[in-house]
Scaffold this motif. Structure first.
Motif, short mmCIF file in Angstrom:
data_model
loop_
_atom_site.label_atom_id
_atom_site.label_comp_id
_atom_site.label_asym_id
_atom_site.label_seq_id
_atom_site.Cartn_x
_atom_site.Cartn_y
_atom_site.Cartn_z
N GLN A 291 -19.21 -21.24 -31.30
CA GLN A 291 -17.82 -21.66 -31.28
C GLN A 291 -17.47 -22.05 -29.85
N ALA A 292 -16.23 -22.53 -29.69
CA ALA A 292 -15.79 -22.98 -28.37
C ALA A 292 -15.80 -21.81 -27.38
N HIS A 293 -16.32 -22.07 -26.18
CA HIS A 293 -16.37 -21.04 -25.16
C HIS A 293 -14.97 -20.79 -24.61
N THR A 294 -14.62 -19.53 -24.45
CA THR A 294 -13.31 -19.16 -23.93
C THR A 294 -13.47 -18.13 -22.82
N GLN A 295 -12.43 -18.02 -22.01
CA GLN A 295 -12.40 -17.04 -20.94
C GLN A 295 -11.06 -16.31 -20.98
N ALA A 296 -11.07 -15.10 -20.50
CA ALA A 296 -9.84 -14.32 -20.42
C ALA A 296 -9.78 -13.64 -19.06
N ARG A 297 -8.56 -13.52 -18.53
CA ARG A 297 -8.37 -12.88 -17.24
C ARG A 297 -7.64 -11.57 -17.48
N PRO A 298 -8.24 -10.44 -17.14
CA PRO A 298 -7.58 -9.15 -17.37
C PRO A 298 -6.34 -9.03 -16.49
N ALA A 299 -5.29 -8.47 -17.04
CA ALA A 299 -4.02 -8.30 -16.32
C ALA A 299 -3.69 -6.81 -16.22
N LEU A 300 -3.45 -6.35 -14.99
CA LEU A 300 -3.07 -4.96 -14.75
C LEU A 300 -1.57 -4.92 -14.51
N ALA A 301 -0.83 -4.29 -15.43
CA ALA A 301 0.63 -4.20 -15.31
C ALA A 301 1.02 -3.29 -14.16
N LEU A 302 1.95 -3.77 -13.30
CA LEU A 302 2.40 -3.00 -12.14
C LEU A 302 3.86 -2.57 -12.25
N TYR A 303 4.53 -2.94 -13.35
CA TYR A 303 5.95 -2.63 -13.47
C TYR A 303 6.27 -1.13 -13.47
N PRO A 304 5.34 -0.21 -13.88
CA PRO A 304 5.71 1.21 -13.82
C PRO A 304 6.08 1.69 -12.42
N TRP A 305 5.52 1.08 -11.38
CA TRP A 305 5.80 1.55 -10.02
C TRP A 305 7.25 1.30 -9.62
N PRO A 306 7.77 0.06 -9.69
CA PRO A 306 9.20 -0.10 -9.35
C PRO A 306 10.12 0.61 -10.34
N LEU A 307 9.70 0.73 -11.61
CA LEU A 307 10.54 1.43 -12.58
C LEU A 307 10.63 2.92 -12.25
N ALA A 308 9.49 3.52 -11.88
CA ALA A 308 9.51 4.94 -11.50
C ALA A 308 10.30 5.14 -10.20
N SER A 309 10.20 4.20 -9.28
CA SER A 309 10.97 4.30 -8.03
C SER A 309 12.47 4.23 -8.31
N ALA A 310 12.86 3.34 -9.23
CA ALA A 310 14.28 3.24 -9.60
C ALA A 310 14.78 4.52 -10.25
N LEU A 311 13.95 5.12 -11.09
CA LEU A 311 14.32 6.38 -11.74
C LEU A 311 14.49 7.49 -10.71
N LEU A 312 13.56 7.59 -9.77
CA LEU A 312 13.64 8.62 -8.73
C LEU A 312 14.88 8.41 -7.86
N LEU A 313 15.16 7.16 -7.50
CA LEU A 313 16.34 6.88 -6.68
C LEU A 313 17.63 7.21 -7.44
N SER A 314 17.65 6.95 -8.74
CA SER A 314 18.82 7.28 -9.55
C SER A 314 19.05 8.78 -9.57
N LEU A 315 17.99 9.56 -9.68
CA LEU A 315 18.13 11.02 -9.68
C LEU A 315 18.65 11.51 -8.33
N LEU A 316 18.16 10.92 -7.24
CA LEU A 316 18.63 11.33 -5.91
C LEU A 316 20.10 10.99 -5.71
N LEU A 317 20.54 9.81 -6.18
CA LEU A 317 21.95 9.42 -6.05
C LEU A 317 22.84 10.33 -6.90
N ALA A 318 22.35 10.66 -8.10
CA ALA A 318 23.13 11.56 -8.95
C ALA A 318 23.23 12.95 -8.32
N ALA A 319 22.13 13.43 -7.74
CA ALA A 319 22.16 14.74 -7.10
C ALA A 319 23.11 14.74 -5.89
#
Length: 342
Positions: A291-319
């Motif tokens: 069949q036709a040759h295909t290629q794929a590029r693996p993608a590593l999601a990085l969104y958990p890092w800014p999301l976790a930072s936003a959560l931590l900052l929210s907790l600090l502001l609330a405290a």
């Protein structure tokens, strides 16, 4: 390579300022002194009165929080080097009968009496998992036929859908012709040499809109090779034989053999676990197709890092916001002798 999957999310950067500009101010709930001669006081002072707005240092944590949330929404990801995807194999659809008769417990699995569908799940699940390089799909049929999983390289998901199949989910009858017709519809756009349908049933066609042999003729015209598997124990081997009941009486082997012959496939009879396993070995000898040759590029999601930072900052502001209130409550609840010491 670093990139954003949804970069348009950054268009929302000015949203808080636009809302502040467009929406009326929220009531503070505090007492306010209204001065009717404010303009006269401004004239005497030589400057305009300004609202007590927070300065940029007070706003900075909230601006940072908003930017972190937008950064996570834009889904940053690290794109790796291109990797080859298996380009040889078959397009193989597995059509499984889930009519009421597939619930008969006349089969054996590891010394236990199990239903026909249970045995099919165990053995065909292993068959699907072993199809490395093949696109595999799943059709469930009863009174109607449904495409449960389209052709995909994700064999684990197809097996999961098979394991979750329930008796009667598509009706109590057996629409063999409709199952073949649906398979032809899904396979007709694939290379002609790789169109394969494995049809598992335990009965005769007694439902649907297409006759099985008519559907088989259409499959032959489209180059779809069908391998029917008739499942069910012989009467003398069945645990139900003692009740004078023959569970394989409805199995229409004549029609299934005709379907296989018309499409260039082969008919198999599965009476027990060993025969079904040998059928798998026979199907493994199907030749793969380029069949036709295909290629794929693996993608590593990085969104958990800014999301976790936003959560931590929210907790600090609330405290920070609630800390004076908590401190006051703690001081008021201390024992009397401890308050005298301090």
């Amino acid at each position: 390579m670093f990139e954003f999957a949804w970069p348009w999310a950054f268009l929302l950067v000015p949203l808080p300022w636009l809302m502040r500009w467009l929406l009326p101010p929220a009531p503070s709930g505090e007492a306010a002194l209204k001065v009717s001669f404010l303009s006269d006081l401004e004239t005497l002072a030589g400057r305009r009165a300004r609202a007590n707005l927070p300065n940029w240092r007070q706003q900075a944590p909230f601006i940072l929080l908003w930017l972190l949330l937008l950064l996570a929404s834009a889904r940053p990801e690290w794109i790796g080097e291109p990797l080859p995807v298996p380009a040889t194999g078959r397009d193989l659809l597995v059509a499984v009968d889930v009519s009421g008769s597939m619930d008969y417990a006349d089969m054996q699995w590891q010394g236990l009496d199990v239903s026909r569908l249970t045995l099919v799940k165990h053995l065909l699940g292993d068959f699907i998992e072993g199809r490395r390089g093949d696109r595999v799909g799943l059709i469930l049929f009863g009174s109607q036929a449904y495409l449960q999983a389209p052709l995909t390289f994700d064999r684990a998901t197809v097996r999961t859908w098979l394991d979750e199949a329930l008796i009667g989910i598509a009706g109590k009858n057996t629409a063999i012709g409709d199952a073949i017709g649906l398979a032809v519809k899904r396979l007709r756009q694939r290379p002609a040499q790789s169109r394969v349908l494995v049809l598992v049933t335990d009965g005769a066609s007694n439902g649907g809109e297409i006759e099985p042999l008519t559907a088989a003729r259409l499959a032959a015209e489209e180059g779809v090779k069908i391998y029917p598997i008739g499942i069910g124990a012989d009467p003398e081997q069945s645990t139900l034989a003692g009740f004078g009941f023959n569970p394989t009486l409805d199995l229409d082997e004549t029609t299934l053999k005709a379907i296989a012959e018309q499409t260039g496939g082969e008919y198999f009879r599965a009476r027990d676990q060993q025969e079904l396993q040998s059928i798998e070995a026979t199907l493994d000898r199907l030749e793969p197709v380029e069949q036709a040759h295909t290629q794929a590029r693996p993608a590593l999601a990085l969104y958990p890092w800014p999301l976790a930072s936003a959560l931590l900052l929210s907790l600090l502001l609330a405290a920070r916001e609630f800390w004076p209130h908590w401190q006051q409550q703690w001081l008021s609840r201390r024992p009397q002798w401890l308050r005298r010491r301090t």
